[in-house]
Motif scaffolding. Structure first.
Motif, PDB file in Angstrom:
ATOM      1  N   HIS A 177       0.493  -1.424  -0.315  1.00 25.14           N
ATOM      2  CA  HIS A 177      -0.104   0.302  -0.142  1.00 25.14           C
ATOM      3  C   HIS A 177       0.857   1.461   0.229  1.00 25.14           C
ATOM      4  N   GLY A 178       0.877   2.145  -1.143  1.00 19.84           N
ATOM      5  CA  GLY A 178       1.030   3.588  -1.070  1.00 19.84           C
ATOM      6  C   GLY A 178       0.328   4.299  -1.577  1.00 19.84           C
ATOM      7  N   GLU A 179      -0.971   3.904  -0.842  1.00 23.13           N
ATOM      8  CA  GLU A 179      -1.823   5.174  -1.080  1.00 23.13           C
ATOM      9  C   GLU A 179      -2.628   5.927   0.567  1.00 23.13           C
ATOM     10  N   LEU A 180      -1.872   5.433   1.231  1.00 24.91           N
ATOM     11  CA  LEU A 180      -1.787   6.030   2.616  1.00 24.91           C
ATOM     12  C   LEU A 180      -1.849   6.917   2.734  1.00 24.91           C
ATOM     13  N   THR A 181      -2.408   8.269   3.490  1.00 26.44           N
ATOM     14  CA  THR A 181      -2.460   9.037   4.456  1.00 26.44           C
ATOM     15  C   THR A 181      -1.929   8.833   5.782  1.00 26.44           C
ATOM     16  N   GLN A 182      -1.770  10.213   6.135  1.00 25.94           N
ATOM     17  CA  GLN A 182      -1.560  10.037   7.658  1.00 25.94           C
ATOM     18  C   GLN A 182      -2.577   9.253   8.624  1.00 25.94           C
ATOM     19  N   ALA A 183      -3.348  10.332   8.137  1.00 20.10           N
ATOM     20  CA  ALA A 183      -5.061  10.311   9.169  1.00 20.10           C
ATOM     21  C   ALA A 183      -5.405   8.455   8.661  1.00 20.10           C
ATOM     22  N   MET A 184      -5.086   8.698   7.402  1.00 17.68           N
ATOM     23  CA  MET A 184      -5.638   6.619   6.825  1.00 17.68           C
ATOM     24  C   MET A 184      -4.887   6.198   7.604  1.00 17.68           C
ATOM     25  N   MET A 185      -3.751   5.972   7.911  1.00 16.84           N
ATOM     26  CA  MET A 185      -2.443   4.909   8.261  1.00 16.84           C
ATOM     27  C   MET A 185      -3.780   5.408   9.542  1.00 16.84           C
ATOM     28  N   HIS A 186      -3.741   6.227  10.323  1.00 17.94           N
ATOM     29  CA  HIS A 186      -3.973   5.601  11.900  1.00 17.94           C
ATOM     30  C   HIS A 186      -5.439   5.207  12.144  1.00 17.94           C
ATOM     31  N   ARG A 187      -6.234   5.233  11.234  1.00 11.53           N
ATOM     32  CA  ARG A 187      -7.338   4.634  11.390  1.00 11.53           C
ATOM     33  C   ARG A 187      -7.186   3.069  11.094  1.00 11.53           C
ATOM     34  N   TRP A 188      -6.583   2.603   9.934  1.00  7.28           N
ATOM     35  CA  TRP A 188      -6.084   1.038  10.563  1.00  7.28           C
ATOM     36  C   TRP A 188      -5.442   0.879  10.947  1.00  7.28           C
ATOM     37  N   VAL A 189      -4.042   1.255  11.448  1.00  3.36           N
ATOM     38  CA  VAL A 189      -3.797   0.849  12.885  1.00  3.36           C
ATOM     39  C   VAL A 189      -5.315   1.163  14.089  1.00  3.36           C
ATOM     40  N   VAL A 190      -5.819   1.804  14.480  1.00 11.03           N
ATOM     41  CA  VAL A 190      -6.757   1.435  15.025  1.00 11.03           C
ATOM     42  C   VAL A 190      -8.164   0.323  15.160  1.00 11.03           C
ATOM     43  N   HIS A 191      -8.385   0.482  14.087  1.00 11.11           N
ATOM     44  CA  HIS A 191      -9.418  -0.557  13.784  1.00 11.11           C
ATOM     45  C   HIS A 191      -8.892  -1.982  13.162  1.00 11.11           C
ATOM     46  N   GLY A 192      -7.215  -1.622  13.069  1.00 11.22           N
ATOM     47  CA  GLY A 192      -6.596  -2.915  12.986  1.00 11.22           C
ATOM     48  C   GLY A 192      -5.693  -3.731  13.546  1.00 11.22           C
ATOM     49  N   ALA A 193      -6.243  -3.010  14.873  1.00 13.09           N
ATOM     50  CA  ALA A 193      -5.860  -3.420  16.335  1.00 13.09           C
ATOM     51  C   ALA A 193      -5.485  -5.220  16.407  1.00 13.09           C
ATOM     52  N   HIS A 194      -6.397  -5.471  16.466  1.00  9.83           N
ATOM     53  CA  HIS A 194      -6.587  -7.291  16.536  1.00  9.83           C
ATOM     54  C   HIS A 194      -6.164  -7.659  15.332  1.00  9.83           C
ATOM     55  N   ARG A 195      -4.898  -7.304  14.261  1.00 10.04           N
ATOM     56  CA  ARG A 195      -4.244  -8.259  13.566  1.00 10.04           C
ATOM     57  C   ARG A 195      -3.020  -8.294  14.182  1.00 10.04           C
ATOM     58  N   PHE A 196      -2.904  -7.526  14.886  1.00  6.53           N
ATOM     59  CA  PHE A 196      -1.118  -7.087  15.319  1.00  6.53           C
ATOM     60  C   PHE A 196       0.036  -8.166  15.519  1.00  6.53           C
ATOM     61  N   THR A 197      -1.503  -9.456  16.758  1.00  3.55           N
ATOM     62  CA  THR A 197      -0.923 -10.806  17.403  1.00  3.55           C
ATOM     63  C   THR A 197      -0.890 -11.711  15.966  1.00  3.55           C
TER      64      THR A 197
END
Length: 236
Positions: A177-197
């Motif tokens: 993914h090259g398309e992520l703005t800073q705001a998008m990355m923050h959303r992905w990190v919050v909503h995708g946190a369950h995948r970090f394990t």
């Protein structure tokens, strides 16, 4: 005087809140308008791209192997840009759909590894002839794809060897993914946190910290890559 219409890029997204991010910004800067469609929400895909200058199919949380009707329909639709030789870019899920349409397989890693965070890639000889590639890219996936027959591999990596490919002269697929703005990355990190394990995934702080180091190079590459595929809209 009536404003002259700008050529359109078909822009396929897979969630109600999804955004084309920097890809959309850069295409607009290059003189294109975006025709945004969301097939999971019932939006149709055109039978021809005669009215479009190209297409971009983005990622999403679903799999190219899912049984939903829109997944099958969208994968089959890939024949349209290929037959008409229109510029096409598939990102993550979009690349997997393209690979599957061309006869490749979409599957997870044999040892269950994922790529969620920043990971190194290496351009192939064909990739280096095309443009200069970044050393690190941002990933968010649990599946990859096998390289379709007659496709040209442009970039590779360890866990998922097929990171970018070209098919013919006008169709490209990238896993990252090259398309992520800073705001998008923050959303992905919050909503995708369950995948970090998951095995191989990186903690959220590394996603954001890595952006400070590597994103400027990824952004530069993205601009050059979009220029290679779509160029600039002709002045009318």
């Amino acid at each position: 005087m009536l404003a002259r219409s700008r050529p359109k890029i078909l822009t396929v997204l897979h969630q109600e809140t999804s955004s084309p991010g920097r890809v959309g910004h850069m295409l607009i800067e290059r003189g294109f308008d975006l025709d945004i469609r969301r097939p999971p929400l019932g939006d149709p895909l055109p039978d021809t791209l005669d009215g479009h200058a190209g297409a971009v199919v983005f990622g999403g949380p679903m799999s190219a192997n899912d049984p939903e009707e829109f997944v099958r329909r969208e994968t089959e639709w890939m024949r349209v840009p290929l037959k008409e030789k229109k510029p096409f870019l598939g990102i993550c899920l979009g690349a997997q759909m393209l690979a599957k349409h061309l006869g490749g397989k979409v599957e997870g890693h044999g040892r269950g590894l994922v790529e969620i965070g920043w990971y190194p890639i290496e351009a192939t000889g064909d990739g280096r002839q095309l443009l200069h590639w970044p050393d690190m890219v941002y990933q968010f996936h649990r599946e990859g794809f096998t390289l379709p027959a007659d496709a040209t591999l442009l970039a590779t990596a360890d866990a998922y060897p097929n990171q970018a490919f070209r098919y013919g002269e006008n169709a490209y697929g990238i896993q990252f993914h090259g398309e992520l703005t800073q705001a998008m990355m923050h959303r992905w990190v919050v909503h995708g946190a369950h995948r970090f394990t998951l095995p191989g995934a990186q903690p959220g702080r590394d996603h954001l910290g890595g952006r400070l180091i590597w994103d400027m190079h990824l952004r530069r590459w993205l601009g050059e890559f979009l220029e290679t595929i779509f160029g600039h809209a002709p002045v009318r």
